[in-house]
Design an enzyme around this catalytic site. Structure first.
Site, PDB file in Angstrom:
ATOM      1  CB  CYS A 281      -0.928  -0.011   1.208  1.00 16.54           C
ATOM      2  SG  CYS A 281      -1.987  -1.473   1.307  1.00 16.54           S
ATOM      3  CB  ALA A 282       3.300   2.136  -2.630  1.00 14.52           C
ATOM      4  N   PRO A 284       1.891   7.542   0.277  1.00  9.50           N
ATOM      5  CG  PRO A 284       2.581   9.400   1.528  1.00  9.50           C
ATOM      6  CD  PRO A 284       1.888   8.080   1.670  1.00  9.50           C
ATOM      7  CG  ASP A 302      -2.001   3.123  -3.390  1.00  9.90           C
ATOM      8  OD1 ASP A 302      -1.543   3.163  -2.236  1.00  9.90           O
ATOM      9  OD2 ASP A 302      -3.103   3.610  -3.708  1.00  9.90           O
ATOM     10  CG  ASP A 328      -8.228  -4.746  -3.819  1.00 12.27           C
ATOM     11  OD1 ASP A 328      -7.423  -4.870  -2.868  1.00 12.27           O
ATOM     12  OD2 ASP A 328      -9.458  -4.853  -3.674  1.00 12.27           O
ATOM     13  CB  CYS A 397      -0.076   5.336  11.450  1.00 14.02           C
ATOM     14  SG  CYS A 397      -1.337   5.631  10.197  1.00 14.02           S
TER      15      CYS A 397
END
Length: 466
Positions: A281-282, A284, A302, A328, A397
């Site tokens: 899920c690269a 930004p 992404d 996906d 996060c």
């Protein structure tokens, strides 16, 4: 004392609106109201609202920075602001008066936290409500409430987490406060809430020579190697230099990345030369850049083409390369047998509230349920893409255990061929306090307090048995 930006506020009484072409320039405080309404009424992320506001770009740079400071301050202290207003209103405002409520919130934010001169904080808010047609009848109320808060500002300012009078519950939505109390206890939950009230520093990941860049960027080197530039105290608010104007930006010598966010990519190994690595899920692109800098052949995946364009732009500036794939990640099977996979999964982002205070007011428990299901799917996809003996680093996060420890426990129960690879303190700058008993990374915003704190983060490292 916060210099009063009213002198450069084009719609202020002392500086009447000046046309730009045929379009009058919006006032700074009117723009702040628009943005606060976007977040709290339309549940729009603040960064998105800032980038899409039709008039914000016409304000002078100094006023744009004031707008952002005012809105983030109002959101960061929203619970305490509402507690203050509740003590000053004889009865709650009706639901239809949401704009008046937000005008009052902006006035309190200026008075209690930005220390704007009283006349500016009160008069501009009264002027703003007067210009809003249906809310004009609230002029007297706004004036009276804000003047009372000005008189007793120090008393109201003291009602904050950690002062022995109130707990962190005053600064947070109830569901979020209760979730942290359940997971960590009242004392630790209060420490988290208190840390979120502080303006965060600016962190940089540098290509090389952190000490050199710390000197040029007027910062310090953290034990993890991140270069940190302290924030300007808000009570001495003044415009900060643009990121693009800082030394080394144009040359691609660094990128902005919180110290905690920089740790997971390092857990895959310091030298990744020749290894095939997938960043699932690269966007930004901060972690993609770290992996490419470490020598890996990176595939950056992404689902959003728009977000991948941002990754591409960042890589070009940093003179780094990666293969970009729009898909996906839970379904993508184009590549297999990766040596290492970094899965920075979509999450509630509750660990980043000090940087993004809107997060606290945009999320609710239903989001956690949806996100944990997505996280499970992505973890299972990663297990299908890694080679035997390869490594997976899963991170979020988030401060919610459901998105961290609980996801890894469930994943290991579903996948008996996977096992945990404990993280060593030597891999994270010797910061043993960031490690759990299981050898996972778990950082809290109140840690590294002497250096300005750190985002809340969770990471676990796994391997597929050969």
């Amino acid at each position: 004392m916060l210099p009063d930006p009213i002198s450069s506020d084009p719609n202020s009484p002392s500086n009447p609106a000046e046309p730009m072409g045929d379009m009058p320039v919006i006032s700074a405080r009117a723009a702040a109201l628009d943005l606060l309404e976007a977040v709290l009424r339309r549940r729009q992320p603040l960064d998105e609202a800032l980038s899409s506001h039709p008039d914000l770009g016409r304000l002078p740079s100094r006023d744009r920075q004031f707008v952002r400071a005012l809105v983030t301050t109002a959101l960061r202290h929203l619970g305490q602001i509402d507690h203050t207003l509740a003590q000053c209103l004889e009865k709650p405002l009706p639901a239809r008066a949401s704009a008046v409520r937000n005008i009052l919130r902006l006035g309190v934010a200026q008075t209690l936290f930005l220390q704007t001169p009283a006349h500016a904080a009160v008069d501009t808010m009264v002027s703003l409500v007067a210009k809003r047609g249906g809310e004009a009848g609230y002029k007297g109320l706004v004036n009276a409430v804000l003047r009372r808060i000005v008189r007793d500002a120090e008393l109201f300012r003291q009602a904050r987490p950690g002062n022995g009078i109130f707990t962190g519950a005053i600064s947070l939505p109830d569901w979020l406060w209760q979730s942290w109390v359940k997971a960590y206890g009242v004392q630790q939950a209060t420490a988290i809430a208190t840390a979120h009230l502080a303006e965060p520093p600016l962190d940089f990941t540098v290509r090389r020579d952190p000490a050199h860049w710390a000197k040029l960027l007027q910062g310090e080197v953290l034990p993890t190697g991140t270069v940190r530039r302290p924030p300007h105290p808000q009570e001495h608010y003044r415009p900060s230099p643009r990121i693009e104007d800082l030394p080394g930006f144009a040359e691609g010598m660094w990128w902005v990345q919180d110290a905690a966010a920089a740790l997971p990519a390092r857990l895959l190994g310091g030298d990744l030369t020749g290894q095939r690595v997938l960043d699932m899920c690269a966007a930004p692109g901060g972690k993609t850049a770290q992996l490419a800098l470490a020598g890996a052949a990176v595939t950056a995946l992404d689902r959003s083409n728009k977000r991948l364009e941002r990754v591409k732009e960042n890589l070009i500036r940093l003179q780094l390369t990666a293969q970009l794939e729009a898909a996906d990640a839970a379904l993508w099977r184009k590549g297999k047998e990766f040596d290492a996979i970094l899965l920075d999964a979509p999450c509630s982002a509750t660990g980043t509230i000090r940087r993004h205070p809107d997060v606290a007011w945009l999320k609710d428990p239903r989001d956690i349920v949806k996100l944990t299901a997505t996280q499970d799917r992505l973890l299972d996809a990663a297990a299908a893409l890694v080679r035997p003996g390869g490594r997976i680093v899963y991170c979020t996060c988030s401060l919610q255990p459901e998105e961290g420890e609980a996801r890894i426990a469930a994943f290991l129960a579903r996948n008996p061929s996977m096992r945990r690879l404990p993280i060593g303190a030597f891999e994270i700058g010797g910061l043993e306090e960031l490690l759990t008993r299981d050898g996972d990374l778990r950082s809290f915003p109140y840690q590294l307090s002497q250096q300005g704190g750190i985002d809340g983060f969770y990471a676990a490292r796994l391997t597929l048995d050969s």
